[in-house]
Write a protein that holds these residues in place. Structure first.
Motif, short mmCIF file in Angstrom:
data_model
loop_
_atom_site.label_atom_id
_atom_site.label_comp_id
_atom_site.label_asym_id
_atom_site.label_seq_id
_atom_site.Cartn_x
_atom_site.Cartn_y
_atom_site.Cartn_z
N SER A 259 0.80 -1.21 0.00
CA SER A 259 0.00 0.00 0.00
C SER A 259 0.84 1.27 0.00
O SER A 259 0.32 2.33 -0.26
CB SER A 259 -0.90 -0.01 1.23
OG SER A 259 -0.13 -0.24 2.38
N ARG B 51 0.96 7.97 -4.23
CA ARG B 51 0.37 8.37 -5.50
C ARG B 51 -0.95 9.10 -5.27
O ARG B 51 -1.27 10.10 -5.90
CB ARG B 51 0.14 7.13 -6.36
CG ARG B 51 -0.17 7.47 -7.79
CD ARG B 51 -0.72 6.30 -8.54
NE ARG B 51 0.19 5.16 -8.55
CZ ARG B 51 -0.19 3.95 -8.92
NH1 ARG B 51 -1.43 3.74 -9.29
NH2 ARG B 51 0.64 2.95 -8.91
N PHE B 52 -1.68 8.58 -4.30
CA PHE B 52 -2.97 9.15 -3.97
C PHE B 52 -2.80 10.57 -3.45
O PHE B 52 -3.55 11.48 -3.78
CB PHE B 52 -3.62 8.27 -2.89
CG PHE B 52 -5.11 8.33 -2.89
CD1 PHE B 52 -5.82 7.82 -3.95
CD2 PHE B 52 -5.80 8.88 -1.83
CE1 PHE B 52 -7.20 7.86 -3.96
CE2 PHE B 52 -7.17 8.92 -1.82
CZ PHE B 52 -7.88 8.41 -2.89
N GLU B 53 -1.76 10.75 -2.64
CA GLU B 53 -1.59 12.04 -2.01
C GLU B 53 -1.06 13.09 -2.98
O GLU B 53 -1.39 14.27 -2.87
CB GLU B 53 -0.64 11.90 -0.84
CG GLU B 53 -1.07 12.76 0.33
CD GLU B 53 0.00 12.87 1.36
OE1 GLU B 53 0.53 11.83 1.74
OE2 GLU B 53 0.29 14.00 1.75
N ALA C 133 -7.34 14.00 -5.66
CA ALA C 133 -7.74 13.04 -4.63
C ALA C 133 -7.34 13.49 -3.23
O ALA C 133 -7.69 12.86 -2.26
CB ALA C 133 -7.08 11.68 -4.92
N ARG C 134 -6.59 14.61 -3.17
CA ARG C 134 -6.01 14.99 -1.89
C ARG C 134 -7.04 15.60 -0.95
O ARG C 134 -7.91 16.37 -1.36
CB ARG C 134 -4.89 16.00 -2.16
CG ARG C 134 -4.01 16.27 -0.97
CD ARG C 134 -2.68 16.82 -1.41
NE ARG C 134 -2.84 17.86 -2.42
CZ ARG C 134 -1.87 18.20 -3.25
NH1 ARG C 134 -0.72 17.57 -3.23
NH2 ARG C 134 -2.06 19.15 -4.13
N ASN D 91 -1.76 13.40 -5.92
CA ASN D 91 -2.79 13.74 -6.90
C ASN D 91 -3.73 14.80 -6.32
O ASN D 91 -4.45 14.54 -5.38
CB ASN D 91 -3.55 12.46 -7.23
CG ASN D 91 -4.72 12.72 -8.15
OD1 ASN D 91 -4.90 13.84 -8.61
ND2 ASN D 91 -5.50 11.69 -8.40
N HIS E 233 1.08 3.22 -3.21
CA HIS E 233 -0.26 3.63 -3.56
C HIS E 233 -0.65 4.90 -2.81
O HIS E 233 -1.20 5.83 -3.38
CB HIS E 233 -1.22 2.50 -3.22
CG HIS E 233 -2.62 2.75 -3.66
ND1 HIS E 233 -2.99 2.70 -4.98
CD2 HIS E 233 -3.72 3.10 -2.97
CE1 HIS E 233 -4.26 2.99 -5.08
NE2 HIS E 233 -4.74 3.24 -3.87
N ALA E 234 -0.34 4.92 -1.49
CA ALA E 234 -0.70 6.07 -0.67
C ALA E 234 -0.04 7.33 -1.21
O ALA E 234 -0.66 8.39 -1.32
CB ALA E 234 -0.29 5.84 0.77
#
Lengths: 361, 298
Positions: B11, B17-19, B24-25, B21, B14-15
Motif C-alpha cells: 500500500s 500516488r494518492f496524495e 484526490a487529496r 494527486n 499507492h498512498a
C-alpha cells in the motif's frame, strides 16, 4: 516415450472433470489438448504427470502401467501456466535445481554448470543467468521454466497453458519458437490450451475436449475442415447457423432454400447447417425468389484484403430478427456487390456442413 | 496480528500516488490533525511509560542498577525466563510450520477446527489458561494424585511455567505463516516434485526459503510474548523466589515490596527486549518489502 491413457475417470465432488477418456500420444509428437475452460484438459495433463490421480483408468508410459509410479520417477518435464519458478533462486539455480536434487548419480558441479549453460543457450537466455525470476518478462520466465523442465532429460514434456499469461505478440513469437524447439528435440510433448489458433498452428495433432470427454482427435487441418461434432465446429471458429429441413439436395430454412448443400441426409430430416464466415456468399439481385436466406446488412468492415459484413436475418415479412450472421468476402467481391448498410440481401453457401438437430444444443 | 508482515507493504506506493494527486487529496489540515492526534497518543501512552521505566530504574544511579540486576533472585528469574523461551519458541516453531503447512497446502476434514484452535490462546484470558493447567496437573487436579505418586512436579514448578508459556505463544508462528503460504500456493512445490526432489529437499530448498522472513517475524513475536507473559505464568508459578519466578513475576514481587529501583531495573531489561524486538521486526519488514513480489500471481 509413448503415452496411452485408458478410460480415465476423475470427479471433483459431483463435477465430472474427466469422463472415460482414452487417448494415444505417439512418441515424438506435439499434441494439443484443446477445449474451453473446465473441460478437463488440465486435469488430464496433471494426471499424466502424476500431480493428480484418476479415480479409475490406466496410464501407460511406453506400454507400462504407470498409475502407481511416483511423480519423481515418471521422467516428465512439466511447464506450469504461471511458470512456478523458484522465486528465491537465480535463473541459473532454477535450471540447475533438477540436477542438484538428484540423489543417485548427481553430476559434478562442473557438469551441472556446463549443462545449465547449454540449456540457457538453447532458450537463448544465457545472458540472464544471474537474474531473479521477478526481474524477467513473462516470455523470458516461460522460456526459463522450459529450460528447467528440460534439464532433467525428460522423455515427455507437458505444458499447461504455456502461453496463457502472455500478451498476443509474445505469444505468437514463443509459439514459433516452441515449434522449432520441438522439431530439434523431438520429445513427446502435450500442451494444454483454450486458444484454437494456437492449437491448430502449433500441434501435429489436436485433441478437442468438452465436458470431460474427447470430441475429436486429428491433424489440425482435419479437425478444422471436417469437424466431427457441432461442438468442434463451433469451438474452432466463427460460425453461422441455419436450422431447417432437408429437401432434395437443398436445405429449406423457413420458406427459403439454400440449394446444393450435399447429401447424406434423407428428405425432410431436421438438420442444422453450419458455415464459416468465408463460406457464405451474398447475392443482391434475387428479387422474387426463395433461393438464399434473406438478411439485412448492419455493418460493413472493409479494411484489409478481407471485408467483414455483419447481417441480421429477415423473417418472412421482411422484418429483422435476433439471429446474426457474419460473412467474409474478398475486398474485390465487396466492390462488385456495392453493398450499403441497411440493404436487404440473400445469403448462399455451397459448403454448409449439416448435423442432426438432436446433436445440437 | 496475523499477516501484518505480508500486508503492510504494497500500500505504500499507492498512498503516495494518492496524495500527490490534487484531485484526490484531502485538505492539509485533515492530514496534520490526524498525524498530531496519533503522535500525541503514542507519545503519552507508549513513549512516556518507556521513559519512566528507564528513569526510575536509574534513579539511584548505575551502581544500584547494576546491583539490582546481579542480585541472585533476579538472575534466577532471568535464567528461568530464558529457559522457558528457549523451550517454547523452538517447539512453536516446529508446530507453527507444521500447522501452517497443513492448513495452507492441504485440504482435510476439520481444517476450520484447527484454525480456530490455533487462535484459542488469543481469545482465552491467559489467567484461565493457567487455571486450566492447575485443574489438570495440580494437587487436586485430574492427574494430581498420579503425578505426586511418581514424584513429578508440574504446577508451582518449572514444567508448569514452560507449559503455560507454550500455551500462550502457540498462535504466533502459525498465524504469521498461514496467509503467506496460502498466497504462495502449491505450484513451486509441485515444480520441485516433478523435477525429482524429495519431500525434505522440497521443504528445505523451496518452501523454507520462501517463508523465511515471515517465519523469523513470527519467531520474534513469539519470543517477545514468551519472555513477557505474565498472567498464565503467574497462576502456575507459585511465586517461589529464585525458583519459579520469571522476570515479569520478579518485577511484580519487587514492586509489591516497594523496592522500586530494583523492580524497574528488571523491568528495564524487558523494555530493552521490546525495543530490540521492534528493531529486528522493522529490519525484517524492510527486507520483506524489498523482496521481489510474488511471481506468477495472475
Amino acid at each position: 516415450m509413448s503415452i496411452r491413457v485408458e478410460n480415465i475417470q476423475r470427479s471433483f465432488g459431483a463435477f465430472k472433470a474427466l469422463d472415460g477418456v482414452t487417448l494415444d500420444f505417439p512418441t515424438g509428437e506435439l499434441v494439443a489438448l484443446l477445449g474451453p475452460s473446465g473441460c478437463g484438459k488440465t486435469t488430464l495433463l496433471r494426471i499424466i504427470a502424476g500431480l493428480d490421480f484418476a479415480d479409475s483408468g490406466r496410464i501407460l508410459l511406453d506400454g507400462e502401467d504407470a498409475s502407481s509410479t511416483h511423480v519423481r520417477e515418471r521422467k516428465v518435464g512439466f511447464v506450469f501456466q504461471h511458470y512456478a519458478l523458484f522465486r528465491h533462486m537465480t535463473v541459473f539455480e532454477n535450471v540447475a535445481f533438477g540436477l542438484r536434487v538428484k540423489r543417485k548419480g548427481r553430476p559434478l558441479d562442473k557438469v551441472i554448470r556446463a549443462k545449465v549453460t547449454e540449456l540457457l543457450k538453447l532458450v537463448q537466455l544465457d545472458w540472464l543467468a544471474d537474474r531473479y525470476p521477478a526481474q524477467l518478462s513473462g516470455g523470458q520466465r516461460q522460456r526459463i521454466a522450459l529450460a528447467r523442465a528440460l534439464a532433467v532429460g525428460p522423455s515427455v514434456l507437458l505444458l499447461d497453458e504455456p502461453f496463457g499469461a502472455l500478451d498476443a505478440k509474445v505469444r505468437k513469437e514463443l509459439r514459433r519458437w516452441l515449434r522449432r524447439l520441438h522439431d530439434e528435440l523431438h520429445i513427446t510433448s502435450i500442451f494444454v490450451t483454450h486458444d484454437q489458433e494456437e492449437a491448430l498452428e502449433l500441434a501435429d495433432r489436436v485433441v478437442v475436449m468438452n465436458r470431460g470427454k474427447v470430441e475429436q482427435v486429428g491433424a489440425a487441418e482435419d479437425v478444422y475442415s471436417n469437424p466431427a461434432t457441432p461442438f468442434v465446429y463451433e469451438f474452432l471458429g466463427a460460425v453461422n447457423e441455419f436450422r431447417g429441413n432437408v429437401v432434395g439436395e437443398g436445405l429449406q430454412v423457413g420458406t427459403d432454400v439454400i440449394p446444393q448443400v450435399g447429401r447424406g441426409y434423407g428428405n425432410g430430416q431436421q438438420v442444422v447447417g453450419f458455415a464459416r464466415p468465408h463460406e457464405l456468399d451474398i447475392v443482391v439481385d434475387h428479387a422474387n425468389t426463395n433461393v438464399g436466406v434473406p438478411a439485412r446488412v448492419n455493418r460493413i468492415l472493409s479494411f484489409g484484403p478481407v471485408a467483414r459484413i455483419e447481417l441480421s436475418r429477415l423473417n418472412g415479412g421482411g422484418e429483422t430478427t435476433e439471429q446474426q450472421f457474419e460473412v467474409q468476402l474478398p475486398a474485390q467481391r465487396l466492390a462488385e456487390l456495392q453493398l450499403t448498410t441497411g440493404q436487404a440481401v440473400r445469403l448462399l453457401s455451397s459448403r454448409l456442413r449439416l448435423f442432426d438437430q438432436g446433436s445440437v444444443k | 496480528m496475523a499477516g501484518v508482515a505480508s500486508h503492510a507493504f504494497g500500500s505504500r506506493a499507492h498512498a503516495a500516488r494518492f496524495e500527490r494527486n490534487p484531485a484526490a487529496r484531502e485538505p492539509a489540515a485533515v492530514k496534520w490533525i490526524i498525524i498530531t492526534v496519533s503522535m500525541l497518543f503514542f507519545a503519552s501512552f507508549l513513549l512516556l511509560p518507556l521513559y519512566a521505566v528507564f528513569s526510575e530504574a536509574l534513579r539511584k544511579g548505575w551502581q544500584a542498577y547494576w546491583e539490582a540486576l546481579v542480585e541472585p533472585d533476579a538472575v534466577a528469574s532471568m535464567r528461568l525466563t530464558l529457559l522457558a523461551a528457549a523451550i517454547a519458541v523452538p517447539l512453536n516453531l516446529v508446530f507453527g510450520i507444521a500447522a501452517a503447512w497443513a492448513i495452507a497446502k492441504h485440504d482435510f476434514r476439520g481444517k476450520h477446527v484447527l484454525v480456530t484452535l490455533i487462535d484459542l490462546p488469543f481469545s482465552v484470558s491467559p489467567v484461565i489458561a493457567g487455571l486450566v493447567y492447575i485443574l489438570v496437573f495440580g494437587a487436586q487436579g485430574w492427574f494430581g494424585p498420579w503425578l505426586s505418586e511418581h514424584d513429578i512436579k508440574i504446577v508451582f514448578a518449572v514444567p508448569g511455567i514452560i507449559l503455560a508459556t507454550i500455551f500462550v505463544t502457540v498462535p504466533f508462528v502459525a498465524r504469521e505463516l498461514i496467509p503467506l503460504m496460502e498466497a504462495q500456493g502449491r505450484e513451486e512445490e509441485e515444480a520441485a516434485l516433478v523435477l525429482g526432489a524429495t519431500g525434505w529437499q522440497t521443504f528445505f530448498r523451496v518452501t523454507l526459503p520462501n517463508i523465511k522472513w515471515g517465519l523469523l517475524y513470527g519467531v520474534i513475536l513469539c519470543n517477545a510474548r514468551a519472555m513477557g507473559e505474565f498472567g498464565a505464568v503467574s497462576v502456575v508459578s507459585g511465586h517461589i523466589r529464585g525458583q519459579t519466578n520469571t522476570m515479569p513475576l520478579q518485577v511484580e514481587i519487587l514492586y509489591n515490596e516497594y523496592n522500586f529501583a530494583a523492580a524497574f531495573a528488571v523491568a528495564s531489561l524487558l523494555a530493552l527486549l521490546a525495543l530490540v524486538t521492534l528493531v529486528i521486526k522493522t529490519v525484517i519488514e524492510w527486507r520483506l518489502g524489498r523482496e521481489p513480489h510474488p511471481i506468477g500471481a495472475p
